[in-house]
Design a protein around this motif. Structure first.
Motif, PDB file in Angstrom:
ATOM      1  N   ILE A   1       6.534   5.701  18.651  1.00 38.55           N
ATOM      2  CA  ILE A   1       5.582   6.782  18.936  1.00 38.55           C
ATOM      3  C   ILE A   1       5.925   7.523  20.229  1.00 38.55           C
ATOM      4  CG2 ILE A   1       3.697   5.593  17.729  1.00 38.55           C
ATOM      5  CD1 ILE A   1       2.545   4.829  20.471  1.00 38.55           C
ATOM      6  N   SER A   2       6.941   7.044  20.965  1.00 38.33           N
ATOM      7  CA  SER A   2       7.238   7.625  22.283  1.00 38.33           C
ATOM      8  C   SER A   2       8.603   8.289  22.375  1.00 38.33           C
ATOM      9  CB  SER A   2       7.147   6.536  23.367  1.00 38.33           C
ATOM     10  OG  SER A   2       5.912   5.881  23.321  1.00 38.33           O
ATOM     11  N   THR A   3       9.422   8.187  21.341  1.00 35.52           N
ATOM     12  CA  THR A   3      10.781   8.742  21.404  1.00 35.52           C
ATOM     13  C   THR A   3      11.032   9.631  20.191  1.00 35.52           C
ATOM     14  OG1 THR A   3      11.700   6.805  20.256  1.00 35.52           O
ATOM     15  CG2 THR A   3      11.675   6.741  22.665  1.00 35.52           C
ATOM     16  N   SER A   4      12.081  10.440  20.291  1.00 31.76           N
ATOM     17  CA  SER A   4      12.417  11.344  19.183  1.00 31.76           C
ATOM     18  C   SER A   4      13.195  10.595  18.105  1.00 31.76           C
ATOM     19  CB  SER A   4      13.246  12.514  19.699  1.00 31.76           C
ATOM     20  OG  SER A   4      14.507  12.065  20.159  1.00 31.76           O
ATOM     21  N   ALA A   5      13.250  11.190  16.935  1.00 30.33           N
ATOM     22  CA  ALA A   5      13.869  10.535  15.779  1.00 30.33           C
ATOM     23  C   ALA A   5      15.348  10.235  15.982  1.00 30.33           C
ATOM     24  CB  ALA A   5      13.680  11.394  14.536  1.00 30.33           C
ATOM     25  N   LYS A   6      16.016  10.995  16.873  1.00 23.65           N
ATOM     26  CA  LYS A   6      17.459  10.786  17.065  1.00 23.65           C
ATOM     27  C   LYS A   6      17.771   9.702  18.104  1.00 23.65           C
ATOM     28  CE  LYS A   6      18.020  14.607  20.405  1.00 23.65           C
ATOM     29  NZ  LYS A   6      17.274  13.930  21.401  1.00 23.65           N
ATOM     30  N   ASP A   7      16.766   9.274  18.868  1.00 20.88           N
ATOM     31  CA  ASP A   7      17.000   8.279  19.929  1.00 20.88           C
ATOM     32  C   ASP A   7      17.181   6.876  19.363  1.00 20.88           C
ATOM     33  OD1 ASP A   7      16.796  10.151  21.952  1.00 20.88           O
ATOM     34  OD2 ASP A   7      14.631   9.885  22.182  1.00 20.88           O
ATOM     35  N   VAL A   8      18.110   6.134  19.964  1.00 22.65           N
ATOM     36  CA  VAL A   8      18.295   4.718  19.618  1.00 22.65           C
ATOM     37  C   VAL A   8      17.230   3.904  20.355  1.00 22.65           C
ATOM     38  CG1 VAL A   8      19.851   2.731  19.741  1.00 22.65           C
ATOM     39  CG2 VAL A   8      20.769   5.014  19.290  1.00 22.65           C
ATOM     40  N   ILE A   9      16.560   3.025  19.643  1.00 22.21           N
ATOM     41  CA  ILE A   9      15.540   2.149  20.257  1.00 22.21           C
ATOM     42  C   ILE A   9      16.229   0.869  20.712  1.00 22.21           C
ATOM     43  CG2 ILE A   9      13.446   0.799  19.829  1.00 22.21           C
ATOM     44  CD1 ILE A   9      12.661   2.940  17.752  1.00 22.21           C
ATOM     45  N   ARG A  10      16.087   0.542  22.003  1.00 25.08           N
ATOM     46  CA  ARG A  10      16.723  -0.652  22.558  1.00 25.08           C
ATOM     47  C   ARG A  10      15.646  -1.569  23.124  1.00 25.08           C
ATOM     48  NH1 ARG A  10      22.170   0.947  23.100  1.00 25.08           N
ATOM     49  NH2 ARG A  10      22.378   3.220  23.065  1.00 25.08           N
ATOM     50  N   VAL A  11      15.562  -2.774  22.575  1.00 26.31           N
ATOM     51  CA  VAL A  11      14.555  -3.752  23.002  1.00 26.31           C
ATOM     52  C   VAL A  11      15.258  -5.022  23.464  1.00 26.31           C
ATOM     53  CG1 VAL A  11      12.586  -5.175  22.260  1.00 26.31           C
ATOM     54  CG2 VAL A  11      12.837  -2.832  21.400  1.00 26.31           C
ATOM     55  N   VAL A  12      14.748  -5.592  24.542  1.00 24.07           N
ATOM     56  CA  VAL A  12      15.262  -6.877  25.033  1.00 24.07           C
ATOM     57  C   VAL A  12      14.137  -7.895  24.953  1.00 24.07           C
ATOM     58  CG1 VAL A  12      16.164  -8.123  27.031  1.00 24.07           C
ATOM     59  CG2 VAL A  12      16.931  -5.800  26.571  1.00 24.07           C
ATOM     60  N   LYS A  13      14.430  -9.086  24.425  1.00 21.35           N
ATOM     61  CA  LYS A  13      13.425 -10.153  24.342  1.00 21.35           C
ATOM     62  C   LYS A  13      13.916 -11.386  25.078  1.00 21.35           C
ATOM     63  CE  LYS A  13      10.381 -12.787  21.371  1.00 21.35           C
ATOM     64  NZ  LYS A  13      10.003 -13.244  20.028  1.00 21.35           N
ATOM     65  N   ASN A  14      12.975 -12.083  25.749  1.00 25.11           N
ATOM     66  CA  ASN A  14      13.364 -13.258  26.539  1.00 25.11           C
ATOM     67  C   ASN A  14      13.594 -14.494  25.692  1.00 25.11           C
ATOM     68  OD1 ASN A  14      10.628 -13.568  25.870  1.00 25.11           O
ATOM     69  ND2 ASN A  14      10.179 -14.707  27.742  1.00 25.11           N
ATOM     70  N   LEU A  15      13.082 -14.501  24.450  1.00 26.25           N
ATOM     71  CA  LEU A  15      13.261 -15.633  23.546  1.00 26.25           C
ATOM     72  C   LEU A  15      14.025 -15.184  22.304  1.00 26.25           C
ATOM     73  CD1 LEU A  15       9.614 -17.070  23.677  1.00 26.25           C
ATOM     74  CD2 LEU A  15      11.565 -17.796  25.049  1.00 26.25           C
ATOM     75  N   ARG A  16      14.263 -16.139  21.416  1.00 33.51           N
ATOM     76  CA  ARG A  16      14.944 -15.819  20.171  1.00 33.51           C
ATOM     77  C   ARG A  16      14.007 -15.025  19.253  1.00 33.51           C
ATOM     78  NH1 ARG A  16      14.900 -18.035  15.279  1.00 33.51           N
ATOM     79  NH2 ARG A  16      16.776 -17.951  14.004  1.00 33.51           N
ATOM     80  N   VAL A  17      14.541 -14.000  18.605  1.00 28.12           N
ATOM     81  CA  VAL A  17      13.748 -13.222  17.647  1.00 28.12           C
ATOM     82  C   VAL A  17      13.348 -14.130  16.487  1.00 28.12           C
ATOM     83  CG1 VAL A  17      13.805 -11.309  16.000  1.00 28.12           C
ATOM     84  CG2 VAL A  17      14.849 -11.043  18.234  1.00 28.12           C
ATOM     85  N   CYS A  18      12.066 -14.107  16.130  1.00 26.44           N
ATOM     86  CA  CYS A  18      11.629 -14.985  15.032  1.00 26.44           C
ATOM     87  C   CYS A  18      12.081 -14.407  13.693  1.00 26.44           C
ATOM     88  CB  CYS A  18      10.114 -15.189  15.073  1.00 26.44           C
ATOM     89  SG  CYS A  18       9.171 -13.970  14.152  1.00 26.44           S
ATOM     90  N   GLY A  19      12.119 -15.250  12.685  1.00 23.22           N
ATOM     91  CA  GLY A  19      12.623 -14.844  11.377  1.00 23.22           C
ATOM     92  C   GLY A  19      11.823 -13.732  10.744  1.00 23.22           C
ATOM     93  N   ASP A  20      10.501 -13.776  10.903  1.00 26.35           N
ATOM     94  CA  ASP A  20       9.680 -12.728  10.301  1.00 26.35           C
ATOM     95  C   ASP A  20       9.923 -11.378  10.973  1.00 26.35           C
ATOM     96  OD1 ASP A  20       7.243 -11.898   8.610  1.00 26.35           O
ATOM     97  OD2 ASP A  20       6.730 -11.246  10.643  1.00 26.35           O
ATOM     98  N   CYS A  21      10.001 -11.379  12.311  1.00 30.27           N
ATOM     99  CA  CYS A  21      10.267 -10.118  13.024  1.00 30.27           C
ATOM    100  C   CYS A  21      11.615  -9.548  12.611  1.00 30.27           C
ATOM    101  CB  CYS A  21      10.224 -10.353  14.535  1.00 30.27           C
ATOM    102  SG  CYS A  21       8.553 -10.618  15.176  1.00 30.27           S
ATOM    103  N   HIS A  22      12.576 -10.422  12.407  1.00 32.37           N
ATOM    104  CA  HIS A  22      13.909  -9.982  11.997  1.00 32.37           C
ATOM    105  C   HIS A  22      13.837  -9.267  10.651  1.00 32.37           C
ATOM    106  CE1 HIS A  22      18.172 -10.411  10.714  1.00 32.37           C
ATOM    107  NE2 HIS A  22      18.410 -10.306  12.006  1.00 32.37           N
ATOM    108  N   GLU A  23      13.111  -9.863   9.694  1.00 31.92           N
ATOM    109  CA  GLU A  23      12.980  -9.240   8.378  1.00 31.92           C
ATOM    110  C   GLU A  23      12.199  -7.938   8.463  1.00 31.92           C
ATOM    111  OE1 GLU A  23      14.355 -10.181   5.412  1.00 31.92           O
ATOM    112  OE2 GLU A  23      15.463 -11.500   6.754  1.00 31.92           O
ATOM    113  N   ALA A  24      11.123  -7.949   9.266  1.00 35.37           N
ATOM    114  CA  ALA A  24      10.279  -6.758   9.380  1.00 35.37           C
ATOM    115  C   ALA A  24      11.043  -5.592  10.013  1.00 35.37           C
ATOM    116  CB  ALA A  24       9.035  -7.084  10.200  1.00 35.37           C
TER     117      ALA A  24
END
Length: 676
Positions: free
Chosen positions: A619-642
């Motif tokens: 909701i905060s960036t334009s359609a052409k921007d790459v979204i970059r997220v950093v997480k302190n733990l391992r991504v869970c399986g459900d989030c990965h699928e979603a």
């Protein structure tokens, strides 16, 4: 006339041009034979670093005496022209002059700095004994430096013990000798001896002994030195205070580092850099950036060390835009010619998933060292470009660069992410067999991780049993990852009990064991583990994600409602989940292992920090921007699928870096190929 020239020297000459002007007057007046005036001329020219000019003046002096020789030798050593100093000493001996207690210390210093002159230093030691200067504290101190700098610490200590009246300089010399030989704890012990002798250390001694504390993490000793300075009224100049900041930060006590930092009246760029790097190295990137912005407000220009800390903080947060802006504060040429800066920039791009830019920097660097090669290999491996990582390793061999342990950690991690068991064994075996690099526990951990992820759990267990050292939490944790992936709950239970025994303070192990019991519907045992966790006052490390938008880093926790746009974020998530369900998504509730209703499990999954971060970015960036997220733990399986499906229904490119690897989501698929 001579008195007028003496007044000129006494008043202080302000440039080499003035020195030469006085020299001309001296020649016109026929005073070039006056050794005292010549000595003043030599001192003035050497003060401006004009070693060649001083040497010419000296060689044109008809009858130099020992005083003049001492002056020129001392000046050359002070200007780091050690070879010339030793050559002049040799010519002095050829002309029959006997060195005195002013000659020896400086010639010994020159020999100490040039290892190939160590034999000359040994001959000097014999001459010192013959000429009767064996008890002079300054001469003896020079010998201590000679032996310690050439690795003969036992001989240095023997000479030190023979000094009848030791001063602060001689104590500092032996302390530095122990530090340079890696014996930092003994160096701190010697500092205590200095104080017991009733001597008052100078700033240089304090800086060196604080450095020794930081090298070995001797926080208690560092605190004791800090208290001693306060109680004895020693003035903390900027050098000592900066060393205290650095010591506390490197010993993991950033609060105490900040206390010293805030108490400093005068702060130079070195001090600011120490605080920035202290926060960055201790996993506090936001605080590091806060100090950096504070430094900017004080109009202090960052040096390369401050910039390394800033780029490291940006890399940890995935703040690519902010890192780009910060790097622009320095001349681009500095990055290309400085391997430390270049490596930090490569690390930033790699950890933000911008591999192409990392490679561009690497290719344009004028000088590449092993640390830089290792950073590129690790970055490529983390981003899943394993073949390219192997290629860079091949380049190392072509340029004659010898790999080290960190090189193989990067290669083995790449093999782990790609499931390349045969390549992993090849590199692991080649470490000692081909490159004479002894595998450490980190390399065994990588191999256990590789085998376990590939489903070779028995082989992984066998490797642990064959290790020449006792397995630590990293090794057992690697085996646990394979158990989770291949759903071997029986082995996982055994591994977790080993982990709890090794790290009883780590709440994560208890949570995982409870989850295993929950997965097996052993609810009572799961509740028992969680109850013991509460009784011990231990809390699970909360999942936390960061995303950068317009140069500002936003932080999200699981179930977070503190963000100003929280209402819109949850609205976006709700609409996303409607689209995802239409695309065939069904929440994988096995990743919420509590004895609760299905609907409640789905709610827990929807509030994970990485989903909140992605929704905010959408909701905060334009359609052409790459979204970059950093997480302190391992991504869970459900989030990965979603998030795979989110990339498909929104047409957005999403890069998530968890504590293990990169996930590059695009058009409904992930770069990890569901192997992580």
């Amino acid at each position: 006339m001579a008195s007028e020239l003496k007044k000129c020297f006494a008043s202080g000459l302000r440039s080499l041009h003035q020195v030469k002007h006085v020299h001309c007057r001296l020649l016109r007046l026929g005073l070039h034979r006056d050794t005292y005036l010549i000595s003043l001329l030599l001192r003035s020219s050497l003060r401006f670093g004009a070693t060649r000019y001083a040497t010419v003046v000296f060689t044109q002096t008809p009858h130099p005496d020992i005083f003049l020789y001492n002056t020129i030798i001392r000046g050359l050593v002070s200007n780091d022209t050690f070879r010339d100093a030793v050559s002049l000493f040799a010519s002095m001996r050829q002309r029959g002059f006997v060195p005195d207690n002013f000659t020896f210390p400086f010639v010994l210093k020159a020999c100490a700095r040039l290892s190939h002159f160590f034999r000359v230093g040994l001959n000097l030691h014999s001459l010192i004994v013959k000429t009767g200067f064996g008890c002079d504290v300054f001469v003896k101190t020079g010998l201590v430096c000679l032996y310690s700098k050439n690795g003969y610490l036992t001989d240095a200590r023997k000479v030190f013990d023979e000094i009848p009246e030791k001063n602060v300089v001689s104590w500092t010399a032996i302390i530095c000798g122990y530090i340079e030989s890696g014996c930092c704890e003994q160096a701190v012990g010697l500092f205590r001896g200095l104080l017991e002798m009733g001597l008052r250390p100078d700033s240089f001694t304090l800086v060196r002994v604080l450095y020794a504390c930081s090298r070995v993490g001797a926080l208690d000793s560092g605190r004791w030195i800090d208290r001693y300075m306060s109680e004895s009224g020693l003035v903390r100049n900027v050098f000592v205070a900066t060393s205290l900041v650095d010591m506390y930060a490197k010993c993991g006590s950033v609060e105490e580092a900040r206390r010293v930092f805030d108490g400093m009246v005068e702060k130079d760029v070195v001090c600011w850099s120490a605080m920035i790097q202290g926060y960055a190295a201790n996993g506090l990137p936001k605080e590091a950036l806060d100090v950096f912005f504070e430094m900017r407000r004080e109009s202090v220009r960052p040096d390369c060390y401050a910039m390394v800390g800033v780029l490291s903080a940006c890399a940890r947060l995935g703040a690519l835009e902010l890192g780009n802006w910060a790097s622009g504060l320095m001349d681009g040429d500095e990055f290309l010619s400085n391997p430390v800066l270049g490596t930090a920039l490569i690390d930033l791009y790699a950890k933000c998933g911008s591999v192409m830019r990392a490679m561009e920097v690497f290719k344009t660097m004028r000088r590449k060292d092993r640390v830089m090669f290792n950073a590129v290999i690790s970055g490529l491996a983390m981003c899943g470009h394993v073949g390219a990582a192997f290629g860079v390793f091949g380049q190392m061999g072509k340029v004659g660069m010898q790999p080290d342990g960190n090189t193989f950690v990067g290669l083995l991690c790449g093999c782990t992410h790609a499931g390349l068991v045969d390549d992993g064994w090849r590199y692991f075996s080649g470490m000692s067999g081909v490159f004479s690099v002894t595998p450490t526990i980190e390399h065994y951990g990588c191999m256990v991780d590789l085998l376990a992820r590939a489903g070779l759990l028995v082989e992984a267990q066998d490797l642990i049993k064959s290790m020449p050292m006792k397995a630590n939490a990293i090794v057992w944790g690697a085996l646990l990852g394979g158990c989770r992936l291949h759903k071997d709950t029986q082995l996982a239970e055994h591994v977790l009990k080993q982990l709890i025994e090794l790290e009883p303070w780590n709440s994560g192990h208890y949570v995982l064991l409870s989850n295993i019991y929950s997965a097996s519907r052993r609810w009572d045992e799961a509740e028992k583990i969680r109850s013991s966790l509460s009784q011990k006052g231990m809390q699970k490390l909360p999942g936390c994600s960061w995303v950068e938008v317009d140069g500002v880093v936003h932080e999200f926790l699981v179930g977070d409602t503190s963000h100003p746009l929280s209402h819109k974020i949850y609205e976006k998530l709700e609409s996303l989940f409607k689209d995802l369900r239409e695309a065939g998504y069904s929440p994988t509730t096995e990743f919420v292992l509590f004895d609760v209703e299905q609907e409640e499990k789905e709610y827990f999954l929807g509030c994970h920090s990485e989903k909140l971060a992605v929704a905010f970015a959408l909701i905060s960036t334009s359609a052409k921007d790459v979204i970059r997220v950093v997480k302190n733990l391992r991504v869970c399986g459900d989030c990965h699928e979603a998030i795979k499906l989110i990339s498909k229904v929104t047409g957005r490119e999403i890069i998530i870096r968890d504590n293990n690897r990169f996930h590059h989501f695009s058009e409904g698929s992930c770069s990890c190929r569901d192997y992580w």
